[in-house]
Enzyme design. Sequence first.
Site, PDB file in Angstrom:
ATOM      1  N   ARG A 104      -7.328   2.063  14.759  1.00 12.25           N
ATOM      2  CA  ARG A 104      -8.242   0.943  14.509  1.00 12.25           C
ATOM      3  C   ARG A 104      -8.129  -0.103  15.613  1.00 12.25           C
ATOM      4  O   ARG A 104      -9.125  -0.705  16.010  1.00 12.25           O
ATOM      5  CB  ARG A 104      -7.996   0.312  13.139  1.00 12.25           C
ATOM      6  CG  ARG A 104      -9.018  -0.776  12.795  1.00 12.25           C
ATOM      7  CD  ARG A 104      -8.870  -1.303  11.398  1.00 12.25           C
ATOM      8  NE  ARG A 104      -9.558  -0.541  10.378  1.00 12.25           N
ATOM      9  CZ  ARG A 104     -10.812  -0.737   9.996  1.00 12.25           C
ATOM     10  NH1 ARG A 104     -11.557  -1.646  10.626  1.00 12.25           N
ATOM     11  NH2 ARG A 104     -11.334  -0.024   9.027  1.00 12.25           N
ATOM     12  N   GLU A 138       0.828  -1.207   0.000  1.00 11.67           N
ATOM     13  CA  GLU A 138       0.000   0.000   0.000  1.00 11.67           C
ATOM     14  C   GLU A 138       0.865   1.261   0.000  1.00 11.67           C
ATOM     15  O   GLU A 138       0.788   2.078  -0.904  1.00 11.67           O
ATOM     16  CB  GLU A 138      -0.928  -0.010   1.215  1.00 11.67           C
ATOM     17  CG  GLU A 138      -1.845   1.207   1.275  1.00 11.67           C
ATOM     18  CD  GLU A 138      -2.821   1.140   2.434  1.00 11.67           C
ATOM     19  OE1 GLU A 138      -3.419   2.182   2.756  1.00 11.67           O
ATOM     20  OE2 GLU A 138      -2.996   0.055   3.025  1.00 11.67           O
ATOM     21  N   GLU A 151     -10.717  -8.509   5.177  1.00 11.62           N
ATOM     22  CA  GLU A 151     -10.052  -8.517   6.481  1.00 11.62           C
ATOM     23  C   GLU A 151     -10.843  -9.186   7.605  1.00 11.62           C
ATOM     24  O   GLU A 151     -10.240  -9.792   8.505  1.00 11.62           O
ATOM     25  CB  GLU A 151      -9.718  -7.076   6.883  1.00 11.62           C
ATOM     26  CG  GLU A 151      -8.670  -6.441   5.999  1.00 11.62           C
ATOM     27  CD  GLU A 151      -8.544  -4.936   6.238  1.00 11.62           C
ATOM     28  OE1 GLU A 151      -7.527  -4.520   6.794  1.00 11.62           O
ATOM     29  OE2 GLU A 151      -9.482  -4.197   5.871  1.00 11.62           O
TER      30      GLU A 151
END
Length: 1353
Positions: free
Chosen positions: A900, A822, A1289
């Site tokens: 997160r 990413e 995920e």
Amino acid sequence: MELANGDEESWSRDAIIYVNGVRRVLSDGLAHLTLLQYLRDIGLTGTKLGCGEGGCGACTVMVSRYDHCTNKSEHYAVNACLTPLYSVEGMHIITVEGIGSRQHGLHPVQKHLAQAHGSQCGFCTPGFVMSMYALLRSNRTLPTDEEIEETLSGNLCRCTGYRPILDAFRVFAKTNDAIYTASSSPSNFSNGFICPSSGQICDCGAGNFSCERTVEPISQNETDGTLYSEKELIFPPELRLRKLMPLKLSGSNGLQWFRPLKLEHVLRLKLQYPDAKLISGNTEVGIEVKFKNAPYSVLISVSGIPELSELKVTDKGLEIGSAVKLTDLQSFLKKMVRERDSHETSACMAFVEQLKWFAGRQIRNVASVGGNICTASPISDLNPLWIAAGAKFNVLDPKGKINTKNAKDFFLGYRKVDLSPSDILLSIFLPWTRPFEFVKEFKQAHRRDDDIALVNAGMRVYFTRVHPNWEVSEASIVFGGVAPVSFRALRTESLLKGKLWDEKLLEDALSSLKEEILLNDSAPGGMIEFRKSLTLSFFFKFFLWVSSLLNTSTENTDHQATRMLSAIRPFERPPSVGTQNYEVVSHGTSVGQPNVHLSAELQVSGEAEYADDIPMPPNGLHAAFILSTKPHARILSVDDSSARSFPGFAGIFLYNDIPGSNRIGPVVLDEELFASSAVTCVGQVIGVIVADTHENAKKAAQKVVVNYEELPAVLSICDAINSASFHPNTKRVLTKGDVDSSFKSCDHVLEGDVQIGGQEHFYLEPNSCLVWTVDGGNEVHLISSTQAPQKNQKYVASVLGLPLSKVVCKTKRLGGGFGGKETRSGFISAAAAVASYHLKKPIKLTLDRDVDMATTGQRHSFFGKYKVGFANTGRILSLDVEIYNNAGNSLDLSLAVLERAMFHSDNCYDIPHIRVSGQVCYTNFPSNTAFRGFGGPQGMLIAENWIEKIATELHKRPEEIREINLQGEGYVLHYGQQLHNCTLGHVWSQLKESCNFRKAYKAARDFNASNRWKKQGVALVPTKFGISFTTKFMNQAGALVQVYIDGSVLVTHGGVEMGQGLHTKVAQIAASAFNIPLSAVFISETSTDKVPNASPTAASASSDMYGAAVLDACDQIKLRMKPVTSRLGENASFKDVAMACYLERIDLSAHGFYITPDIGFDWEVGKGSPFSYYTYGAAFASVEIDTLTGDFLTRDADIIMDLGYSLNPAIDVGQVEGAFIQGLGWLTLEELKWGDGEHKWIKPGHLYTSGPGTYKIPTVNDIPLKFKVSLLQGFPNPKAIHSSKAVGEPPFFLASAVFLAIRDAIAAARAEEGYEEWFTLDNPATPERIRMACIDRFTKDLVDADYRPKLSV
């Protein structure tokens, strides 16, 4: 033996091979090349470079050679990355391109793999295809399920979870072979569905074709392969008739390659070149040359010497030639076991069992017995057995005299044997065992399959009957992995002789071994206590095994004897079985259908192109990094003089050569592209070298000398906390209720801490890019293996000082990403762009596996501290959690990862009062980055830790604590978001019923009561995963849809296909929108000049966002087409409508756009709705552990996921399985070991686990024996396109069910010794952690009950 006199050998330089039926002449000067390099250089890029060390199987090809002794062709799989090019001279090489293609028809192996959804990213797929193909070509009978699983153990896959691959290939075990022999043609099965259960063509799946014909099985291994259809490549007649000639060839840097055909010529060469290296399979020398820069200038291939490849049976034992391949040895020994009296073959059986776990099939097919012996590795699996079994080594000197040496005296020191430079190992003599002589093998590794040993052993004992007892006459106890050489426990051997085989002998021997085997704390490999314990466990197992054979029992009762003998009962591993349950909810022509991945056929045929497969332009050059070797230091000087004089050198570029900005970073610009004055981690890029070849660029880069002034380094989260080393502005807090006051009203309050290990992405395709300039550098184009083309575009533009509009980044597909490509792919493209900009030439930069792992970051390790309050009922009342993650030397995405983790710190549990605080640690490691789950799994694992601790405190099952605390509809989370459409209760209850939890729990308890040294455990775990980027602006997506006049549709969107099926799902959406077949929709590539400003393909939200953006574009076009459609009527084809619109000048191109609504979060107040919705799931797991070694087996896994109305249930099931197995790796197998305070035997800041040799991801034999995946039915999701849900995920964390089931099994083992209190189990639950947690009489003298093995955090 006397040597023949005569003329000097007449050496030939004529080298011929056949590749896929095509004759190729190999010129002189190529001795430095591997077969893989050659194949890719001639354009056969279906064979992939995954690791370069024979550990992943991506480079598997089939080699066929003609055996003139048997007059038959032999077929076997090899790792092309280790195979020297000239070693296959006179042979036929078949690659994936040679067995089938889309244009000319797929081979059944390819076809079945595609149809069974066995290819996701596709990078590993050609290797699997060729392993299976070679098995079919080499087997004389139909392979068994077990043979198929064993064959695939040398191939790694990171995407699929292996289940669909096994299902695809089991067809060849369960049906007759007419479908892949000359008696059948493709038409016989092209319209039929091959049932994975029966292996027969049937109507239970796609289509209604059934077949009732019965065809007799046909042999697979005939002399010339003529029974195969016209698609099968026979062994070339020229090579069969051609006389083999001795070869003398050369390579770069003065390398000489010899292939003598006579033994005397080998001896002559050794006299002439005493330092020459004899090679057979090159499986060890290849590693030494590539990774240790071994300076071998002369290589002598001995695989063509008949005397060295002989296998003889004598009255006294077996004569085994030193060049015999391990596969041939294994088959030969199996034959001996079948044919000889059992008392003669105890040693043979030990070797058979040990070879089962020796490397992968591809390695065993070429590695030789003598090579393994003479390497003298301290962890050789076979050398302890040679010594224990009393083997003798026949050594040939230059005069032809044979000297026989005992194996026990042959190993002199670390990788040093009793051979003079001009001697060669001729053969090995393995004696038959005698009646009442027993030989046994032992091995424990990180991973059961294809792994080097941590400790291994060979043990032998010979008895004399002293009625009614047995007296030891001879004993041999040899260990590997505890000393620089295979270690004989001489003192213990002496102690055993003359003693009765009873309990006292056992205790005396164990005491002796404790004193005799010494490992100090700095011993290479670490794990000192574990390795010591294994030596005791192995002897204990040996004692029980021998006792069982002697029919003696040292215990009082039959029940006790049975319990004890569980120590020697091997794991029963039948072929794994998969079950998938889902409903098909169709929408239009394609949405909801279980369509095969659009690129599947390209991938199984090797035709799918990845970044490194792009042909190099004629003037193209290769680049390699100059990397830091210090974790923190000032750069004093850079000396590049040796690099500049290296062959092929074309340029070197450092920080002062960057035309634009040297500052980069995805969020904050806290990184340098090229280090200017200081380095802050090992592996930081200092510059880039460019040369004519990849190998020359690497070697030139190694010639650059950097002088440093070392500075203090922070090498763990603990170091960072103690020194307040944090990234700026990363402190975060979330609060709900009154946490401090609530603790006062709790019946119980517990505190604890959790260490969570990191994880390497191990995408099979290493990072790669190709950059070229246009108009003298005014414009730059690049192809990159990235999840974020826009970030690559941004980095390149920034370092070159160009506007974004002048930089175009394209990505066709990725060979896996998982978050690792990413942000961390950007600096690779930027570095190549600097070189391309200056040289005005195309530059390719492809990272080797070890460089990729050492430089691009991993999943964050975490450290958590918690305080939890709860009632006597188990109801959770209050929670205070403090978490830290290890960011490394730059921020990258670490703050978002921490956030997160904080969002998911409750997992699925209703907690009235909760406070979660966190901070990002700065350390001197390469920057860690995104990885599937993005911090969520770490936060949830901390939660499950305190759930387990509550259960222990209350003497309840953890499942009971979970169930009474589950969140439900309307619950308000600790960050202010309310749950809507919550299906958690439905998922939980259905899973309990599906797995029959009560029955499974009782079965485990009953098993544990009957087995002392094997224990089973069970666990049932829920998960809740929020869907959206937690940074609001990133939740946007664009797409471009173009309808052509022939009715075909081209879709381009901002997402990247990396195996997750994104392009397939998006194409299905477009097909249904236009009411056309899926085959009419095409998605070519992702490109920044088609869809600008795209967010990375991440956060599991790509199908939601890009699917909606494509649908928006389709709706725009449909609206424009509507008047024409109405006029032409319902019977008009889409092609007719498109042509009519064109003739009426109606725009058939549209840009679609989508933003995720109703999301946003304010960290100032700590409240908001960061997620659009949640994906729910739950998993059950049952495991069995060996408490004496830490080995474990996943018996069952049962998963239920709520995915709404799936866009493609087959792809979604594949994502669930792949995520689960990847999570299983994180939690049980995959351990990163860094040079830190816990691992002082590793250089500070260096990554030890930098390739498949040391870093172990799951293999085909690590998946659950029963693997069931179900999708919740009847619950559409109103928040996403076509009522679907994200899947990438969310299932990852469900592998914690395996981890917690292991914990449950360990608890049962500890209870045997009276330890029923809480114990800590860090992840990964490797054999070391499992075994050392199972405290018993063998470990009590080594560690205490709360011992915690070392972990890099």
